[in-house]
Scaffold this active site. Sequence first.
Site, PDB file in Angstrom:
ATOM      1  N   ASP A  50       0.861  -1.196   0.000  1.00 42.67           N
ATOM      2  CA  ASP A  50       0.000   0.000   0.000  1.00 42.67           C
ATOM      3  C   ASP A  50       0.890   1.236   0.000  1.00 42.67           C
ATOM      4  OD1 ASP A  50      -3.276   0.276   1.084  1.00 42.67           O
ATOM      5  OD2 ASP A  50      -2.025   2.083   0.969  1.00 42.67           O
ATOM      6  N   ASP A  72       3.896   1.787  -4.347  1.00 46.47           N
ATOM      7  CA  ASP A  72       3.028   2.603  -5.203  1.00 46.47           C
ATOM      8  C   ASP A  72       2.742   1.756  -6.435  1.00 46.47           C
ATOM      9  OD1 ASP A  72       1.856   4.309  -6.997  1.00 46.47           O
ATOM     10  OD2 ASP A  72       3.373   5.881  -6.861  1.00 46.47           O
ATOM     11  N   TYR A 167     -13.136   6.412 -14.010  1.00 49.42           N
ATOM     12  CA  TYR A 167     -13.267   5.274 -13.090  1.00 49.42           C
ATOM     13  C   TYR A 167     -13.984   4.108 -13.777  1.00 49.42           C
ATOM     14  CZ  TYR A 167     -14.462   2.625  -8.867  1.00 49.42           C
ATOM     15  OH  TYR A 167     -14.592   1.638  -7.921  1.00 49.42           O
ATOM     16  N   LYS A 171     -12.385   0.439 -14.810  1.00 55.69           N
ATOM     17  CA  LYS A 171     -12.879  -0.835 -14.279  1.00 55.69           C
ATOM     18  C   LYS A 171     -13.325  -1.766 -15.410  1.00 55.69           C
ATOM     19  CE  LYS A 171     -12.130   0.077  -9.938  1.00 55.69           C
ATOM     20  NZ  LYS A 171     -11.042  -0.626  -9.232  1.00 55.69           N
TER      21      LYS A 171
HETATM   22  P1  NAD Z   1     -10.110   2.441   0.235  1.00 54.90           P
HETATM   23  O1  NAD Z   1      -9.870   3.874  -0.150  1.00 54.90           O
HETATM   24  O2  NAD Z   1     -10.683   2.150   1.587  1.00 54.90           O
HETATM   25  O3  NAD Z   1      -8.735   1.631   0.086  1.00 54.90           O
HETATM   26  C1  NAD Z   1      -7.911   1.782  -1.029  1.00 54.90           C
HETATM   27  C2  NAD Z   1      -6.465   1.544  -0.617  1.00 54.90           C
HETATM   28  O4  NAD Z   1      -5.653   1.679  -1.800  1.00 54.90           O
HETATM   29  C3  NAD Z   1      -5.939   2.564   0.412  1.00 54.90           C
HETATM   30  O5  NAD Z   1      -5.318   1.900   1.489  1.00 54.90           O
HETATM   31  C4  NAD Z   1      -4.935   3.386  -0.390  1.00 54.90           C
HETATM   32  O6  NAD Z   1      -3.835   3.852   0.379  1.00 54.90           O
HETATM   33  C5  NAD Z   1      -4.484   2.379  -1.445  1.00 54.90           C
HETATM   34  N1  NAD Z   1      -3.910   3.030  -2.630  1.00 54.90           N
HETATM   35  C6  NAD Z   1      -4.385   4.107  -3.305  1.00 54.90           C
HETATM   36  N2  NAD Z   1      -3.538   4.433  -4.297  1.00 54.90           N
HETATM   37  C7  NAD Z   1      -2.510   3.541  -4.251  1.00 54.90           C
HETATM   38  C8  NAD Z   1      -1.309   3.379  -4.986  1.00 54.90           C
HETATM   39  N3  NAD Z   1      -0.968   4.205  -6.003  1.00 54.90           N
HETATM   40  N4  NAD Z   1      -0.475   2.356  -4.660  1.00 54.90           N
HETATM   41  C9  NAD Z   1      -0.784   1.527  -3.629  1.00 54.90           C
HETATM   42  N5  NAD Z   1      -1.894   1.643  -2.886  1.00 54.90           N
HETATM   43  C10 NAD Z   1      -2.744   2.647  -3.186  1.00 54.90           C
HETATM   44  O7  NAD Z   1     -11.002   1.837  -0.934  1.00 54.90           O
HETATM   45  P2  NAD Z   1     -11.978   0.563  -1.001  1.00 54.90           P
HETATM   46  O8  NAD Z   1     -13.360   1.076  -0.985  1.00 54.90           O
HETATM   47  O9  NAD Z   1     -11.570  -0.505  -0.078  1.00 54.90           O
HETATM   48  O10 NAD Z   1     -11.689   0.114  -2.517  1.00 54.90           O
HETATM   49  C11 NAD Z   1     -10.847  -0.963  -2.861  1.00 54.90           C
HETATM   50  C12 NAD Z   1     -11.092  -1.302  -4.320  1.00 54.90           C
HETATM   51  O11 NAD Z   1     -12.461  -1.646  -4.500  1.00 54.90           O
HETATM   52  C13 NAD Z   1     -10.816  -0.158  -5.294  1.00 54.90           C
HETATM   53  O12 NAD Z   1     -10.211  -0.676  -6.460  1.00 54.90           O
HETATM   54  C14 NAD Z   1     -12.197   0.382  -5.591  1.00 54.90           C
HETATM   55  O13 NAD Z   1     -12.259   1.023  -6.831  1.00 54.90           O
HETATM   56  C15 NAD Z   1     -13.008  -0.896  -5.568  1.00 54.90           C
HETATM   57  N6  NAD Z   1     -14.432  -0.729  -5.351  1.00 54.90           N
HETATM   58  C16 NAD Z   1     -14.902  -0.108  -4.239  1.00 54.90           C
HETATM   59  C17 NAD Z   1     -16.268   0.042  -4.062  1.00 54.90           C
HETATM   60  C18 NAD Z   1     -16.826   0.743  -2.833  1.00 54.90           C
HETATM   61  O14 NAD Z   1     -18.031   1.022  -2.793  1.00 54.90           O
HETATM   62  N7  NAD Z   1     -16.008   1.020  -1.823  1.00 54.90           N
HETATM   63  C19 NAD Z   1     -17.167  -0.452  -5.031  1.00 54.90           C
HETATM   64  C20 NAD Z   1     -16.654  -1.093  -6.159  1.00 54.90           C
HETATM   65  C21 NAD Z   1     -15.280  -1.227  -6.304  1.00 54.90           C
END
Ligand code: NAD
Length: 268
Positions: A50, A72, A167, A171
């Site tokens: 992360d 990253d 976005y 996806k």
């Molecule tokens: P979140 O923001 O809680 O967690 C995302 C994590 O990714 C964070 O810890 C952040 O530090 C890390 N991150 C961001 N940029 C980064 C980088 N360049 N390198 C390494 N780490 C990085 O988000 P979440 O809701 O748990 O989402 C996780 C995944 O699920 C994402 O791909 C998101 O698009 C997808 N998603 C989420 C939802 C929702 O409703 N939350 C719905 C559909 C899909």
Amino acid sequence: MTENNPAPYNGLVSNRLEGRSAVITGGASGIGLATAKRLAHEGAKVVIADICSPEVGQAAADMVGGIFIRTDVTNEEDVINVFKVTNERFGSVDIAFNNAGISPADDASILDTGIDAWRKVQEVNLTSVFYCCKHVIPYMLEQKRGSIINTASFVAVMGAATSQISYSASKGGVLSMSRELGVEFARQGIRVNALCPGPVNTPLLTELFANDPERAARRLVHVPLGRFADPDELAAAVAFLASDDSSFITASQFLVDGGIAGAYVTPE
Ligand code: NAD
């Protein structure tokens, strides 16, 4: 755990991931952190990859008895490093949950979204998955075994009038890349699936909708199950896809969306 959500693994004793290593990008928060806990609970050795601060990453790793590697995912060298260290440390790379992603506010309708906002989201959400798959697959080919789960979204299969154009496009890219890799490497023991979550109760979403109940209601009406997902429910799906219980599932769009994508009229 939400009220209506029967706890997905309270009391469950399973060691179906015993001895396997799992790299989780974006593992310090939300779906990634819930999955780190679940995979560790099922016996996996977890690597949190992360971009978060070392303190936050280490705290997440400590919670699951795993290790934190600051990564990253838009940096190819970082991605190469995380799989190399995992392999050196644990002797294999069995599970890759390529999950890091962002949805910034400056990515909106195509009419209002600039090229920089577009590119940033493509880099973090799509190019990162290209790097992760490109650099984990050689280990899995060598092992003749591996499970890759890439986080897409329900917006990869449905359109939203409240657009986040880059976005959704990113996806869609994750979904087709996962499908193609699943097909290409199927006979070499590597399974690749795209996890497509519906809306998940993360702190950001909860806060947004607490301030604007009408906005929440407009969305909830489209969810047959009548609520957003708990991150643990996504974690349960990832644990299944990571394990041999899903041995005949590859190249799939694995929807965990409370029925959204299947619905025309929903219950009152
Ligand atoms: P979140 O923001 O809680 O967690 C995302 C994590 O990714 C964070 O810890 C952040 O530090 C890390 N991150 C961001 N940029 C980064 C980088 N360049 N390198 C390494 N780490 C990085 O988000 P979440 O809701 O748990 O989402 C996780 C995944 O699920 C994402 O791909 C998101 O698009 C997808 N998603 C989420 C939802 C929702 O409703 N939350 C719905 C559909 C899909």
